[in-house]
Enzyme design. Structure first.
Site, PDB file in Angstrom:
ATOM      1  N   THR A   1       4.695  11.610  -0.881  1.00  0.00           N
ATOM      2  CA  THR A   1       6.060  11.431  -1.138  1.00  0.00           C
ATOM      3  C   THR A   1       6.646  12.146  -2.373  1.00  0.00           C
ATOM      4  O   THR A   1       7.845  12.686  -2.357  1.00  0.00           O
ATOM      5  CB  THR A   1       6.541   9.858  -1.259  1.00  0.00           C
ATOM      6  OG1 THR A   1       5.766   9.127  -0.090  1.00  0.00           O
ATOM      7  CG2 THR A   1       8.085   9.791  -0.980  1.00  0.00           C
TER       8      THR A   1
ATOM      9  N   ALA B   1       3.788   4.999  -4.030  1.00  0.00           N
ATOM     10  CA  ALA B   1       2.861   3.651  -4.139  1.00  0.00           C
ATOM     11  C   ALA B   1       2.196   3.625  -2.657  1.00  0.00           C
ATOM     12  O   ALA B   1       2.795   3.875  -1.657  1.00  0.00           O
ATOM     13  CB  ALA B   1       3.497   2.559  -4.436  1.00  0.00           C
TER      14      ALA B   1
ATOM     15  N   LYS C   1      -1.764   1.648  -6.313  1.00  0.00           N
ATOM     16  CA  LYS C   1      -1.770   2.949  -6.290  1.00  0.00           C
ATOM     17  C   LYS C   1      -3.149   3.488  -6.780  1.00  0.00           C
ATOM     18  O   LYS C   1      -4.073   2.900  -6.992  1.00  0.00           O
ATOM     19  CB  LYS C   1      -0.773   3.266  -7.255  1.00  0.00           C
ATOM     20  CG  LYS C   1       0.862   2.830  -7.135  1.00  0.00           C
ATOM     21  CD  LYS C   1       1.845   3.109  -8.262  1.00  0.00           C
ATOM     22  CE  LYS C   1       1.479   4.459  -9.205  1.00  0.00           C
ATOM     23  NZ  LYS C   1       1.613   5.786  -8.159  1.00  0.00           N
TER      24      LYS C   1
ATOM     25  N   GLY D   1      -4.247   8.734  -4.222  1.00  0.00           N
ATOM     26  CA  GLY D   1      -4.311  10.073  -4.655  1.00  0.00           C
ATOM     27  C   GLY D   1      -5.155  10.535  -5.562  1.00  0.00           C
ATOM     28  O   GLY D   1      -5.601  11.583  -5.930  1.00  0.00           O
TER      29      GLY D   1
ATOM     30  N   GLU E   1      -1.393   7.865 -13.848  1.00  0.00           N
ATOM     31  CA  GLU E   1      -0.160   7.356 -13.445  1.00  0.00           C
ATOM     32  C   GLU E   1       0.175   6.363 -14.401  1.00  0.00           C
ATOM     33  O   GLU E   1       1.200   5.998 -14.720  1.00  0.00           O
ATOM     34  CB  GLU E   1      -0.191   7.194 -12.051  1.00  0.00           C
ATOM     35  CG  GLU E   1      -0.046   8.252 -11.067  1.00  0.00           C
ATOM     36  CD  GLU E   1      -0.319   7.866  -9.689  1.00  0.00           C
ATOM     37  OE1 GLU E   1      -0.089   8.665  -8.741  1.00  0.00           O
ATOM     38  OE2 GLU E   1      -0.970   7.055  -9.397  1.00  0.00           O
TER      39      GLU E   1
ATOM     40  N   LYS F   1       4.781   1.030   3.644  1.00  0.00           N
ATOM     41  CA  LYS F   1       4.114   0.588   2.475  1.00  0.00           C
ATOM     42  C   LYS F   1       4.811  -0.659   1.915  1.00  0.00           C
ATOM     43  O   LYS F   1       4.098  -1.137   0.849  1.00  0.00           O
ATOM     44  CB  LYS F   1       4.454   2.000   1.285  1.00  0.00           C
ATOM     45  CG  LYS F   1       3.807   3.397   1.610  1.00  0.00           C
ATOM     46  CD  LYS F   1       2.445   3.321   1.877  1.00  0.00           C
ATOM     47  CE  LYS F   1       2.300   4.621   2.577  1.00  0.00           C
ATOM     48  NZ  LYS F   1       2.165   5.651   1.599  1.00  0.00           N
TER      49      LYS F   1
END
Length: 224
Positions: A30, A84, A95, A98, A104, A122
């Protein structure tokens, strides 16, 4: 359809970016749309500098002409926009899908405001269906893995193909398949206290706002 929802959420978040800001840029699919949208505004004259949470985001942003600076070079971050993997009605989330959970969380802690952008799938009633990432140092990670098995966490070492996945900070990730998390704050504290654990992918009381992309609109949910 998911891509459309992600694009809508990313586009809406742009409205909160002001000229002269120091921005935190998250990691993930995103955020990819956010970075591309942001680059268009930068080309039109928007003046921002950005702190990135991963090499992946840094490489993309730099390739599109966005200024990336080191976190140690800034006093504060005005706004961080991130994705998220799951978020509940209390705006707590999972989270790290990735692989960037450590950076983060550090960037979020240095930010005045944190916005998460997600597609509607989500936004969940209870966290835990998405595997919980736990970043661990490689030294003794097999012992941690055994401990997680004994705790009933159903762990899996994250792989990149046939190789063990390594984060930007040189650590490994063990994903915990929990199905449901009853108390995310308690679980975060319990796991974080285990020697060898670097960070837990539970982000409690961090997001100020979540922008949920729907079929043809967005919903903004703010922390009360």
């Amino acid at each position: 359809m998911k891509i459309k929802k992600k694009k809508l959420a990313a586009a809406k978040s742009i409205e909160f970016i002001k000229d002269g800001m120091t921005l935190g840029l998250g990691t993930g699919s995103t955020v990819f749309f956010l970075v591309n949208k942001l680059s268009e505004l930068v080309k039109q004259g928007l003046n921002v500098k950005c702190v990135s949470t991963s090499n992946q985001t840094s490489d993309l942003a730099k390739s599109l002409g966005i200024k990336i600076v080191n976190l140690n070079e800034v006093d504060k971050i005005d706004l961080t926009i991130d994705g998220a993997d799951e978020v509940d009605k209390n705006l707590n989330g999972i989270k790290g899908g990735g692989g960037a959970l450590l950076f983060e969380k550090i960037v979020s802690a240095a930010s005045k405001k944190v916005i998460w952008i997600v597609d509607s799938s989500k936004y969940v009633s209870k966290l835990g269906k998405f595997p919980l990432p736990v970043e661990v140092i490689p030294f003794g990670s097999n012992h941690l893995f055994t401990r997680f098995i004994e705790s009933g966490y159903t762990p899996a070492i994250r792989k990149n193909g046939s190789e063990i996945y390594i984060t930007d900070s040189g650590n490994e990730i063990i994903d915990l398949h929990l199905n449901e998390i009853e108390d995310s704050l308690k679980l975060e504290q319990e796991i974080k206290l285990i020697s060898g654990v670097v960070e837990v992918g539970l982000f409690n009381n961090i997001a100020n706002m979540v922008i949920v992309g729907k079929e043809n609109s967005t919903e903004i949910i703010s922390r009360e």
